[in-house]
Write a protein that holds these residues in place. Structure first.
Motif, PDB file in Angstrom:
ATOM      1  N   THR A  44      59.088 107.801 135.325  1.00  0.00           N
ATOM      2  CA  THR A  44      57.735 107.460 134.872  1.00  0.00           C
ATOM      3  C   THR A  44      57.782 106.657 133.585  1.00  0.00           C
ATOM      4  O   THR A  44      57.017 105.699 133.396  1.00  0.00           O
ATOM      5  CB  THR A  44      56.895 108.737 134.667  1.00  0.00           C
ATOM      6  OG1 THR A  44      56.871 109.486 135.886  1.00  0.00           O
ATOM      7  CG2 THR A  44      55.471 108.402 134.270  1.00  0.00           C
ATOM      8  N   TRP A  45      58.712 107.024 132.694  1.00  0.00           N
ATOM      9  CA  TRP A  45      58.843 106.302 131.413  1.00  0.00           C
ATOM     10  C   TRP A  45      59.201 104.844 131.658  1.00  0.00           C
ATOM     11  O   TRP A  45      58.596 103.935 131.092  1.00  0.00           O
ATOM     12  CB  TRP A  45      59.907 106.987 130.554  1.00  0.00           C
ATOM     13  CG  TRP A  45      60.045 106.420 129.178  1.00  0.00           C
ATOM     14  CD1 TRP A  45      59.172 106.555 128.137  1.00  0.00           C
ATOM     15  CD2 TRP A  45      61.124 105.614 128.674  1.00  0.00           C
ATOM     16  NE1 TRP A  45      59.644 105.894 127.012  1.00  0.00           N
ATOM     17  CE2 TRP A  45      60.837 105.318 127.316  1.00  0.00           C
ATOM     18  CE3 TRP A  45      62.307 105.140 129.231  1.00  0.00           C
ATOM     19  CZ2 TRP A  45      61.692 104.554 126.531  1.00  0.00           C
ATOM     20  CZ3 TRP A  45      63.161 104.382 128.433  1.00  0.00           C
ATOM     21  CH2 TRP A  45      62.853 104.090 127.107  1.00  0.00           C
ATOM     22  N   PHE A  46      60.187 104.612 132.508  1.00  0.00           N
ATOM     23  CA  PHE A  46      60.570 103.236 132.818  1.00  0.00           C
ATOM     24  C   PHE A  46      59.438 102.507 133.541  1.00  0.00           C
ATOM     25  O   PHE A  46      59.185 101.321 133.282  1.00  0.00           O
ATOM     26  CB  PHE A  46      61.826 103.218 133.696  1.00  0.00           C
ATOM     27  CG  PHE A  46      63.103 103.447 132.936  1.00  0.00           C
ATOM     28  CD1 PHE A  46      63.540 102.532 131.989  1.00  0.00           C
ATOM     29  CD2 PHE A  46      63.877 104.576 133.164  1.00  0.00           C
ATOM     30  CE1 PHE A  46      64.723 102.740 131.282  1.00  0.00           C
ATOM     31  CE2 PHE A  46      65.061 104.791 132.467  1.00  0.00           C
ATOM     32  CZ  PHE A  46      65.483 103.872 131.528  1.00  0.00           C
ATOM     33  N   LEU A  47      58.756 103.206 134.438  1.00  0.00           N
ATOM     34  CA  LEU A  47      57.700 102.573 135.222  1.00  0.00           C
ATOM     35  C   LEU A  47      56.520 102.169 134.345  1.00  0.00           C
ATOM     36  O   LEU A  47      56.038 101.032 134.418  1.00  0.00           O
ATOM     37  CB  LEU A  47      57.234 103.520 136.330  1.00  0.00           C
ATOM     38  CG  LEU A  47      56.218 102.953 137.320  1.00  0.00           C
ATOM     39  CD1 LEU A  47      56.819 101.792 138.101  1.00  0.00           C
ATOM     40  CD2 LEU A  47      55.726 104.030 138.270  1.00  0.00           C
ATOM     41  N   ILE A  48      56.061 103.089 133.492  1.00  0.00           N
ATOM     42  CA  ILE A  48      54.927 102.758 132.611  1.00  0.00           C
ATOM     43  C   ILE A  48      55.334 101.681 131.614  1.00  0.00           C
ATOM     44  O   ILE A  48      54.574 100.753 131.324  1.00  0.00           O
ATOM     45  CB  ILE A  48      54.400 104.012 131.888  1.00  0.00           C
ATOM     46  CG1 ILE A  48      53.827 105.005 132.899  1.00  0.00           C
ATOM     47  CG2 ILE A  48      53.321 103.633 130.877  1.00  0.00           C
ATOM     48  CD1 ILE A  48      53.350 106.306 132.285  1.00  0.00           C
ATOM     49  N   ALA A 176      59.492 100.740 140.578  1.00  0.00           N
ATOM     50  CA  ALA A 176      60.067 101.860 139.824  1.00  0.00           C
ATOM     51  C   ALA A 176      61.572 101.689 139.668  1.00  0.00           C
ATOM     52  O   ALA A 176      62.128 101.905 138.586  1.00  0.00           O
ATOM     53  CB  ALA A 176      59.757 103.186 140.524  1.00  0.00           C
ATOM     54  N   VAL A 177      62.252 101.291 140.739  1.00  0.00           N
ATOM     55  CA  VAL A 177      63.699 101.058 140.675  1.00  0.00           C
ATOM     56  C   VAL A 177      64.019  99.858 139.795  1.00  0.00           C
ATOM     57  O   VAL A 177      64.894  99.901 138.925  1.00  0.00           O
ATOM     58  CB  VAL A 177      64.265 100.861 142.099  1.00  0.00           C
ATOM     59  CG1 VAL A 177      65.713 100.371 142.046  1.00  0.00           C
ATOM     60  CG2 VAL A 177      64.195 102.160 142.889  1.00  0.00           C
ATOM     61  N   ILE A 178      63.285  98.762 140.007  1.00  0.00           N
ATOM     62  CA  ILE A 178      63.565  97.528 139.266  1.00  0.00           C
ATOM     63  C   ILE A 178      63.240  97.686 137.783  1.00  0.00           C
ATOM     64  O   ILE A 178      63.879  97.069 136.924  1.00  0.00           O
ATOM     65  CB  ILE A 178      62.779  96.358 139.886  1.00  0.00           C
ATOM     66  CG1 ILE A 178      63.239  96.135 141.324  1.00  0.00           C
ATOM     67  CG2 ILE A 178      62.960  95.084 139.092  1.00  0.00           C
ATOM     68  CD1 ILE A 178      62.398  95.146 142.096  1.00  0.00           C
ATOM     69  N   ALA A 179      62.253  98.532 137.460  1.00  0.00           N
ATOM     70  CA  ALA A 179      61.877  98.737 136.056  1.00  0.00           C
ATOM     71  C   ALA A 179      63.047  99.255 135.227  1.00  0.00           C
ATOM     72  O   ALA A 179      63.178  98.921 134.042  1.00  0.00           O
ATOM     73  CB  ALA A 179      60.699  99.709 135.965  1.00  0.00           C
ATOM     74  N   ALA A 319      66.113  88.398 132.428  1.00  0.00           N
ATOM     75  CA  ALA A 319      65.416  89.612 131.968  1.00  0.00           C
ATOM     76  C   ALA A 319      63.913  89.365 131.900  1.00  0.00           C
ATOM     77  O   ALA A 319      63.110  90.225 132.292  1.00  0.00           O
ATOM     78  CB  ALA A 319      65.946  90.035 130.600  1.00  0.00           C
ATOM     79  N   ILE A 320      63.518  88.184 131.436  1.00  0.00           N
ATOM     80  CA  ILE A 320      62.093  87.858 131.352  1.00  0.00           C
ATOM     81  C   ILE A 320      61.493  87.736 132.754  1.00  0.00           C
ATOM     82  O   ILE A 320      60.392  88.238 133.028  1.00  0.00           O
ATOM     83  CB  ILE A 320      61.880  86.562 130.552  1.00  0.00           C
ATOM     84  CG1 ILE A 320      62.359  86.747 129.109  1.00  0.00           C
ATOM     85  CG2 ILE A 320      60.412  86.158 130.564  1.00  0.00           C
ATOM     86  CD1 ILE A 320      62.355  85.461 128.291  1.00  0.00           C
ATOM     87  N   ALA A 321      62.216  87.076 133.653  1.00  0.00           N
ATOM     88  CA  ALA A 321      61.706  86.899 135.020  1.00  0.00           C
ATOM     89  C   ALA A 321      61.570  88.237 135.744  1.00  0.00           C
ATOM     90  O   ALA A 321      60.579  88.491 136.425  1.00  0.00           O
ATOM     91  CB  ALA A 321      62.632  85.961 135.794  1.00  0.00           C
ATOM     92  N   VAL A 322      62.588  89.096 135.577  1.00  0.00           N
ATOM     93  CA  VAL A 322      62.514  90.429 136.192  1.00  0.00           C
ATOM     94  C   VAL A 322      61.353  91.207 135.583  1.00  0.00           C
ATOM     95  O   VAL A 322      60.660  91.976 136.261  1.00  0.00           O
ATOM     96  CB  VAL A 322      63.844  91.188 136.006  1.00  0.00           C
ATOM     97  CG1 VAL A 322      63.719  92.642 136.467  1.00  0.00           C
ATOM     98  CG2 VAL A 322      64.954  90.495 136.779  1.00  0.00           C
ATOM     99  N   GLY A 323      61.118  90.984 134.295  1.00  0.00           N
ATOM    100  CA  GLY A 323      59.996  91.620 133.623  1.00  0.00           C
ATOM    101  C   GLY A 323      58.649  91.178 134.152  1.00  0.00           C
ATOM    102  O   GLY A 323      57.631  91.827 133.887  1.00  0.00           O
ATOM    103  N   ALA A 324      58.618  90.078 134.901  1.00  0.00           N
ATOM    104  CA  ALA A 324      57.379  89.651 135.554  1.00  0.00           C
ATOM    105  C   ALA A 324      57.218  90.307 136.913  1.00  0.00           C
ATOM    106  O   ALA A 324      56.102  90.603 137.347  1.00  0.00           O
ATOM    107  CB  ALA A 324      57.370  88.128 135.715  1.00  0.00           C
ATOM    108  N   LEU A 325      58.327  90.546 137.590  1.00  0.00           N
ATOM    109  CA  LEU A 325      58.257  91.094 138.946  1.00  0.00           C
ATOM    110  C   LEU A 325      57.723  92.522 138.957  1.00  0.00           C
ATOM    111  O   LEU A 325      56.954  92.902 139.842  1.00  0.00           O
ATOM    112  CB  LEU A 325      59.645  91.062 139.590  1.00  0.00           C
ATOM    113  CG  LEU A 325      60.240  89.677 139.853  1.00  0.00           C
ATOM    114  CD1 LEU A 325      61.641  89.808 140.430  1.00  0.00           C
ATOM    115  CD2 LEU A 325      59.354  88.873 140.798  1.00  0.00           C
TER     116      LEU A 325
END
Length: 492
Positions: A44-48, A176-179, A319-325
């Motif tokens: 949940t921490w990573f997801l939020i 959730a996994v990708i976060a 990292a920025i692109a993944v942060g968009a997904l």
């Protein structure tokens, strides 16, 4: 490096369909859209965190400091304000939503006040606010792709296809996994940059000195001017109020396994506020490094490409692109949940089965992402930014129905609906009067002019109208609707 990481993340997104998958599959909105409400503290921490700290955060917050100086730092105090607010409100909301099987905050409003039109208003607000927010994530990906030197629209289209495919198949489990991957990469990127680059530039004192010199050339500063105090504080307060009301925040929070998980996250999430402060400083580091960007949003990608070896520059941009997904996936799920449950569901003559709800939500999530892609490809990026300014103001108008409604049913639902209309109209009118170029509006009152974030006066007017109308409706005997929620769910 960039393509390798992107491919790894794509595989993780599809693998997530098998992760914690129930025997019956994801044949319900609760399983597909909330992952069965099964996530523990760390997931949940990573997801939020992945939900709230998006690619556009990494690009836009430093860009605000790069272009406007100290005003851009309002993002830091608003995150600090938001987490105590989260501690008080969200565990209680989780209890009620879990008890009644609610998937959205609009579900809660419908159960609490028993007014279909108020429920539709809340759902519509969420969908309208999310569309430009999803578009901004795609804008962030496009900025990164252009920084890599790749031209044309096809890379953004390819990213859209990947995002759409794994969200459709894996639901909330995919982001959730990708976060987890995204947040680890983000911490490595920011900490490395803020240790190595200031040393190269002669220390942080030198960074601030060079940034101040550069900002002064166009009338900005690393220090707030007295005339900016009210605007700065209302931006922080108004943004904090809105942050926890966004539908994607609701989706991430309601996926938690218990109210205790939500409370623990409220205590742990300030680690992201620390990270946000570091991210913001990249704007000053870019100024001190002599990065010249016609568009401030390009300053951070250009900084990484100019200051680091190509392989690490590729890592940072990935990292920025993944942060968009991650947030784009959660936002599209949240929008589809709202449409399926609270817009289509409010008017459907025959209720959908659990499997029917999940199938409709999957299709709507594709349409939402496709709409955001068309928005980005066919309109200037400034349109998405301007609409996002409105989105934060609109979301704030849900506060009386959701947050105050969580603690009291004193307000009449019809009064809340009229207050919502007034707040939405007033906030939109203020931004429109500013030419859609900003959200800080000069309010003329008590013989003075007070520049403040438009969401705050709009919300105050919303509350005033709702209060006066509630009293008037009580006098004429208009009913308050039926509360179908369990009173014991509000305890603890």
């Amino acid at each position: 490096m960039f393509c390798g990481i992107f491919a790894l993340v794509t595989l993780a997104g599809f693998w997530a369909a098998r992760w914690r998958r129930p025997e019956a599959g994801m044949a319900s909105l609760e399983e597909w859209g909330l992952a069965g409400r099964s996530f523990g503290t760390w997931i949940t921490w990573f997801l939020i965190g992945g939900d709230l700290y998006t690619a556009y955060t990494v690009i836009a917050v430093p860009a605000a400091l790069y272009g406007a100086g100290a005003m851009g730092f309002f993002a830091l105090p608003y995150a600090v304000i938001a987490y105590p607010y989260m501690m008080i409100v969200l565990p209680r909301l989780w209890n009620v939503c879990h008890r009644h099987g609610y998937v959205t905050f609009a579900d809660f409003v419908g159960g609490r006040f028993g007014n279909r039109w108020l429920t539709v208003a809340i759902a519509l607000t969420g969908v309208l606010a999310l569309m430009p927010y999803i578009a901004l994530q795609l804008v962030g990906i496009r900025v990164v792709i252009e920084a890599l030197g790749i031209k044309g629209e096809w890379p953004l289209g390819a990213a859209f296809v990947v995002l759409a495919a794994y969200t459709y198949s894996s639901g909330l489990r995919a982001p959730a996994v990708i976060a987890i991957v995204k947040d680890v990469m983000l911490y490595l990127m920011v900490i490395t940059a803020l240790v190595i680059l200031p040393v190269k530039l002669g220390g942080y004192a030198r960074v601030f000195e060079l940034a101040q010199t550069s900002l002064a050339k166009h009338g900005a500063s690393t220090m707030l001017a007295p005339g900016q105090f009210l605007a700065y504080s209302t931006l922080a307060i108004g943004s904090a109020i809105a942050l926890m009301l966004y539908p994607h925040t609701a989706t991430a929070v309601l996926s938690a396994g218990s109210a205790k998980v939500v409370r623990r996250n409220a205590a742990m999430l300030p680690a992201y506020s620390f990270l946000l402060g570091l991210i913001a400083l990249l704007g000053y580091v870019a100024l001190a490094s002599g990065v010249v960007a016609k568009n401030p949003n390009e300053s951070v990608p250009l900084l990484f490409l100019s200051a680091f070896p190509e392989w690490f520059g590729g890592f940072c941009l990935a990292a920025i692109a993944v942060g968009a997904l991650v947030p784009a996936a959660i936002m599209s799920i949240a929008a589809s949940n709202l449409f399926t449950r609270n817009l289509y569901g409010a008017f459907a003559t025959t209720p959908l089965s659990p499997k029917g709800e999940s199938e409709m939500a999957k299709i709507v999530s594709l349409l939402v992402k496709f709409g955001a892609l068309v928005f980005v490809l066919k309109l200037p990026a400034t349109y998405a930014i301007e609409m996002q300014l409105l989105g934060g103001i609109w979301i704030g108008q849900m506060f009386p129905s959701v947050v105050i409604g969580l603690f009291t049913r004193w307000f009449n639902p019809w009064a809340l609906l009229v207050g919502w209309v007034v707040g939405m109209g007033t906030g939109t009118g203020m931004v429109w009067a500013m030419g859609m170029k900003g959200s800080v509006y000069p309010v003329h009152a008590f013989g003075g002019v007070y520049a403040m974030y438009a969401a705050v006066p709009a919300l105050l007017l919303n509350l005033a109208v709702a209060t006066v109308l509630t009293l008037a409706l009580r006098l004429v005997g208009v009913g308050r609707g039926t509360d179908t929620t369990d009173a014991t769910a509000y305890i603890g």
